[in-house]
Structures are given as C-alpha cells and as structure tokens.
Design a protein around this motif. Sequence first.
Motif, PDB file in Angstrom:
ATOM      1  N   ASP A 242       6.591   5.835   8.064  1.00  0.00           N
ATOM      2  CA  ASP A 242       6.838   5.033   8.173  1.00  0.00           C
ATOM      3  C   ASP A 242       7.849   4.197   8.588  1.00  0.00           C
ATOM      4  O   ASP A 242       8.890   5.140   9.015  1.00  0.00           O
ATOM      5  CB  ASP A 242       7.464   4.667   6.756  1.00  0.00           C
ATOM      6  N   LEU A 243       8.012   3.315   9.604  1.00  0.00           N
ATOM      7  CA  LEU A 243       8.649   3.512  11.196  1.00  0.00           C
ATOM      8  C   LEU A 243      10.334   2.924  10.605  1.00  0.00           C
ATOM      9  O   LEU A 243      11.438   3.399  10.671  1.00  0.00           O
ATOM     10  CB  LEU A 243       8.625   2.282  12.246  1.00  0.00           C
ATOM     11  N   PRO A 244      10.062   1.928  10.247  1.00  0.00           N
ATOM     12  CA  PRO A 244      12.116   1.224   9.480  1.00  0.00           C
ATOM     13  C   PRO A 244      12.230   2.061   8.544  1.00  0.00           C
ATOM     14  O   PRO A 244      13.511   2.521   8.657  1.00  0.00           O
ATOM     15  CB  PRO A 244      11.246   0.019   8.140  1.00  0.00           C
ATOM     16  N   LYS A 245      11.818   3.009   7.384  1.00  0.00           N
ATOM     17  CA  LYS A 245      12.374   3.784   6.707  1.00  0.00           C
ATOM     18  C   LYS A 245      12.567   4.975   6.860  1.00  0.00           C
ATOM     19  O   LYS A 245      13.108   6.183   6.489  1.00  0.00           O
ATOM     20  CB  LYS A 245      11.850   3.666   5.487  1.00  0.00           C
ATOM     21  N   GLN A 246      11.803   5.294   8.499  1.00  0.00           N
ATOM     22  CA  GLN A 246      11.820   7.077   9.465  1.00  0.00           C
ATOM     23  C   GLN A 246      11.814   8.147   8.208  1.00  0.00           C
ATOM     24  O   GLN A 246      12.311   8.504   7.660  1.00  0.00           O
ATOM     25  CB  GLN A 246      13.029   6.604   9.775  1.00  0.00           C
ATOM     26  N   LYS A 247      10.650   7.725   7.717  1.00  0.00           N
ATOM     27  CA  LYS A 247       9.600   8.942   6.054  1.00  0.00           C
ATOM     28  C   LYS A 247       8.270   8.580   6.724  1.00  0.00           C
ATOM     29  O   LYS A 247       7.909   7.709   7.247  1.00  0.00           O
ATOM     30  CB  LYS A 247      10.707   8.574   4.926  1.00  0.00           C
ATOM     31  N   PHE A 248       7.386   9.667   5.709  1.00  0.00           N
ATOM     32  CA  PHE A 248       6.186  10.009   5.633  1.00  0.00           C
ATOM     33  C   PHE A 248       5.877   8.347   5.295  1.00  0.00           C
ATOM     34  O   PHE A 248       6.673   8.647   3.794  1.00  0.00           O
ATOM     35  CB  PHE A 248       5.599  10.630   5.175  1.00  0.00           C
ATOM     36  N   ASN A 249       3.897   7.579   4.692  1.00  0.00           N
ATOM     37  CA  ASN A 249       4.227   6.660   4.326  1.00  0.00           C
ATOM     38  C   ASN A 249       3.435   7.096   3.054  1.00  0.00           C
ATOM     39  O   ASN A 249       3.418   8.390   3.373  1.00  0.00           O
ATOM     40  CB  ASN A 249       3.490   5.452   4.638  1.00  0.00           C
ATOM     41  N   ARG A 250       3.169   6.635   2.338  1.00  0.00           N
ATOM     42  CA  ARG A 250       2.114   7.171   0.871  1.00  0.00           C
ATOM     43  C   ARG A 250       1.033   8.083   1.525  1.00  0.00           C
ATOM     44  O   ARG A 250       0.644   8.340   0.537  1.00  0.00           O
ATOM     45  CB  ARG A 250       2.253   6.043  -0.432  1.00  0.00           C
ATOM     46  N   THR A 251       0.121   7.714   2.587  1.00  0.00           N
ATOM     47  CA  THR A 251      -0.908   7.789   2.837  1.00  0.00           C
ATOM     48  C   THR A 251      -1.411   9.713   2.706  1.00  0.00           C
ATOM     49  O   THR A 251      -0.159  10.485   3.317  1.00  0.00           O
ATOM     50  CB  THR A 251      -1.458   7.305   3.925  1.00  0.00           C
ATOM     51  N   SER A 252      -1.737   9.882   2.294  1.00  0.00           N
ATOM     52  CA  SER A 252      -2.402  11.332   2.337  1.00  0.00           C
ATOM     53  C   SER A 252      -2.869  11.699   3.646  1.00  0.00           C
ATOM     54  O   SER A 252      -3.851  10.837   4.679  1.00  0.00           O
ATOM     55  CB  SER A 252      -3.310  12.182   1.225  1.00  0.00           C
ATOM     56  N   PHE A 253      -2.953  12.956   4.455  1.00  0.00           N
ATOM     57  CA  PHE A 253      -3.440  13.752   5.263  1.00  0.00           C
ATOM     58  C   PHE A 253      -4.077  15.225   5.405  1.00  0.00           C
ATOM     59  O   PHE A 253      -3.161  15.820   4.851  1.00  0.00           O
ATOM     60  CB  PHE A 253      -3.344  13.046   7.147  1.00  0.00           C
ATOM     61  N   HIS A 254      -4.821  15.651   6.142  1.00  0.00           N
ATOM     62  CA  HIS A 254      -4.468  16.575   6.244  1.00  0.00           C
ATOM     63  C   HIS A 254      -3.864  17.676   6.601  1.00  0.00           C
ATOM     64  O   HIS A 254      -3.352  17.333   7.589  1.00  0.00           O
ATOM     65  CB  HIS A 254      -6.447  17.319   6.680  1.00  0.00           C
ATOM     66  N   GLY A 255      -3.211  19.016   5.882  1.00  0.00           N
ATOM     67  CA  GLY A 255      -2.190  20.067   5.954  1.00  0.00           C
ATOM     68  C   GLY A 255      -0.507  19.033   6.198  1.00  0.00           C
ATOM     69  O   GLY A 255       0.826  18.892   6.446  1.00  0.00           O
ATOM     70  N   LYS A 256      -0.415  17.969   5.420  1.00  0.00           N
ATOM     71  CA  LYS A 256       0.619  16.802   5.644  1.00  0.00           C
ATOM     72  C   LYS A 256       1.782  18.068   4.171  1.00  0.00           C
ATOM     73  O   LYS A 256       2.910  17.730   4.754  1.00  0.00           O
ATOM     74  CB  LYS A 256       0.299  15.924   4.522  1.00  0.00           C
ATOM     75  N   ASP A 257       1.265  18.057   3.336  1.00  0.00           N
ATOM     76  CA  ASP A 257       2.471  18.968   2.531  1.00  0.00           C
ATOM     77  C   ASP A 257       3.249  20.440   3.144  1.00  0.00           C
ATOM     78  O   ASP A 257       3.951  20.683   2.741  1.00  0.00           O
ATOM     79  CB  ASP A 257       1.630  19.261   1.356  1.00  0.00           C
ATOM     80  N   GLN A 258       2.167  21.029   4.059  1.00  0.00           N
ATOM     81  CA  GLN A 258       2.741  22.140   5.150  1.00  0.00           C
ATOM     82  C   GLN A 258       3.839  22.050   6.045  1.00  0.00           C
ATOM     83  O   GLN A 258       4.707  22.094   6.148  1.00  0.00           O
ATOM     84  CB  GLN A 258       1.752  22.839   5.963  1.00  0.00           C
ATOM     85  N   MET A 259       3.292  20.621   6.729  1.00  0.00           N
ATOM     86  CA  MET A 259       4.183  20.438   8.016  1.00  0.00           C
ATOM     87  C   MET A 259       5.629  19.516   6.922  1.00  0.00           C
ATOM     88  O   MET A 259       6.297  19.850   7.639  1.00  0.00           O
ATOM     89  CB  MET A 259       3.616  18.254   8.331  1.00  0.00           C
ATOM     90  N   LYS A 260       5.553  19.049   5.772  1.00  0.00           N
ATOM     91  CA  LYS A 260       6.250  18.860   5.449  1.00  0.00           C
ATOM     92  C   LYS A 260       7.608  20.087   4.487  1.00  0.00           C
ATOM     93  O   LYS A 260       8.868  19.757   4.828  1.00  0.00           O
ATOM     94  CB  LYS A 260       6.423  17.917   4.039  1.00  0.00           C
ATOM     95  N   ALA A 261       6.456  20.602   4.537  1.00  0.00           N
ATOM     96  CA  ALA A 261       7.407  22.038   3.830  1.00  0.00           C
ATOM     97  C   ALA A 261       8.061  22.770   5.101  1.00  0.00           C
ATOM     98  O   ALA A 261       9.107  23.110   5.455  1.00  0.00           O
ATOM     99  CB  ALA A 261       6.429  23.175   3.705  1.00  0.00           C
TER     100      ALA A 261
END
Length: 398
Positions: A46-65
Amino acid sequence: MSKVYFRVKTQRKDPNQDVIIRIRYKRSKLEQETTTGERVKLRHWDLPKQKFNRTSFHGKDQMKARLSELKAHVLDEALKTPQIEKGWLVGVVDKKLHPEKYKKQDKQTMYEWIETWIKKSENTYHAVRPYHSALKDMKDLKPDLSWDLVNFEFFEEFVRYLKDKQYSKNTISSRIKNLKVFCNAAYDRGVNKNIAYKSFKKQTEESFNVYLNDKELATIHSLDLKASSYLDRSRDIFLVGCWTGCRFSDLHKVNKSNIVGDMLHIEQQKTQKRVVIPLHPVVISILNKYEGQLPKMISNQKFNQYIKEVCQKAEINSTITKGITKGGTRQFVKKEKWEMITSHTARRSFATNLYKSGFPSISIMAITGHKTEKAFYSYIKVNEEEHAEMLRKHWNKN
C-alpha cells in the motif's frame, strides 16, 4: 525519540513488478535510509500508507517477521550509539543482513590487518616503505604474533633480534616506532585492546649526515662536465636542490609553470605544504641553461651514484669519521666526504648554510616545511667548531 519505519519508493505502475522495501531511521532532525534487501510485488504494498496491504502471498509472514526483527535490531543499536554519524544505518543493516562479512574481518590476523591498513594509507610510497620493513622483521621473528602478545617480553625479544641482525640503533628505533604506529592505529579502530605498546621506549643516536658549504658548492658549480652529459645534468639538479631546499621528489616541479616573477611556488609531495622560495642566481642560470626547466629526473638510486662521482671529481675528499651503533656495539668508520653525499645532502646543505649565515630559523622552516624546531635542529648539521665560529662572529659584530 527514535523512529524506524519501512517504505517503498518507485515510479512503477505494473502491479506484478517487484519493488524494494527500504528502511528509514529518524531521530529529531537526523534521518537516514537504506535498503532492507527485501522485494515485494507492487500489488502487495500500500503506497499511500507505506505498509503491506491485506492481500496474502506466499512467504508474507516470514518477510514481515524478518523486517520486524531488523527494525528491533536498528532500535537496539540506536540506544547503544550516543553519536550517530553519516552512514550509520547502512553499516548497522549490512552487518545484520550479512554477518559473515564481518565475522571474516573479525578473524583477520594481526599481520593481515596491518597489511590492509598499509594498503589503505594515503601516505606516499616513501612514507609507507618503513612500514613494510618493520612488518617483515616482525613476521620473521614471530610469524603468528597477535595483538595480545605485543607485550614487554616481545619488545625485548624484538630488540635483541634486531641487534643480532646488526641493525643500527636508529634503524632499531624506526622499527619500534612503526610497531607502535601499527598498534596505535589498531587501538584507535577498536581492533587492538592491548595498550602495553605504549610503554615501549625507542633509543636513537644522532645520525651522521654531511652537508656542503658555500665554497664546496661553488667548486661543484665550476666543474667542467661537458664530456659527461649524465654527470652534468646530475650536478645541475643537485645544485638546484642545494639552493631551493626542495626534496628530490619535488625537484621535477621546478619549471616555468611554478615560477611567478623570481619566486618558486610548489606544494611539497610529502607534506602537501605550500612553500614559496626565491630563485638564487645559480638556480636562474641552470634554468636558463635548460630553457626554463630541469633535465628529466632519474631514479634516486642512479642519482646518488652519479652525484658521488661529481663530488669526487670536485675533490671533496676530506676524511670523515662516522660513529654508529650496530648490533649494540659502537663502531667507527672512516670515509672520504664525497662517499657520503646523497640527493638529500642538497636539502640539508640549504638549511645548514642558511642557519650558519644567521638567517632566522623560523623563516628557514617556512621554506623547508619543518613543523617543529626540534625536527629542524636535528636536521641541520653544524659541528662544535662551527658553532664556536658563529659565536665569535656574533661577538665581533657587537
């Protein structure tokens, strides 16, 4: 208060393209930013909010961690760092993401570190040459020396070793000085925590170097060397050194481009100090001889060989007794004066002759580039009889 956040900067429009996630550190007016090494599809950010949006993708949780762990690491390092300098965040993040690079650096041996430090030195070749000599002797004595073993026992063993090699007292002093230079550089950079080296004392003795007085210089100048062009050119280069005080490494700068009126303006190669030197009539005559510049310079080694030949032809052959301590034993060697002449005799003659004439030392130092009176007075060569003669002339003036 410190703040760390992530953001994406991109002009891309395709939602399926990868974009780089960057990390930004902010504290008061200080702001620094660098890459995290993480990439994400534009559609997942999400460019305006500068954070991940709610869509999921493979490896998202690991990247956030991973990003969360990186953020915590930066904040922890910020607490440990009272004064944050330019480039701090880049170093902190790189060390976290690529620890293997720094582990390798931590495992550098003492000699590997010194070699790297010498390579990065901004000093001239002639300035770093003694570093290599000291390093070689250290390696020959103790191939596996480490910082924590540089203690007084090593110091004493090193001095004995250098004496056994029949080194002069001043050469040994130079080796100890450079050993301390290495240790001090490593200590300043947090590599060496052992301060035993600070108590190492070096012993020197007055080096025996000669100079040529005005009469001897006039004899050299009057020599007919037309039959030997290489000696003629060497003599002329030498005399310019004697009447300008330039180091051999700076003599190539004596040319039309560096002369303003009757003054020579040069920046010394060794010190980067700018000096201004009036042109002596001898220098002017030599420059006129070569159309405003000196002959092409040759190696210092060849020059020293040729200038000895010149001085021998000029019959500068008074007997000099040279005292030197080698291997811990005081020795005396007799030589004819011409045998002791080198390229550096020119600069020493310049300073000594001016000093003997009564010219102010501070003005001589401004021309030679000496920074301290201690260094200057150890440089000029005036013997006891000459000092006495200077005093006699001073009394006669009064």
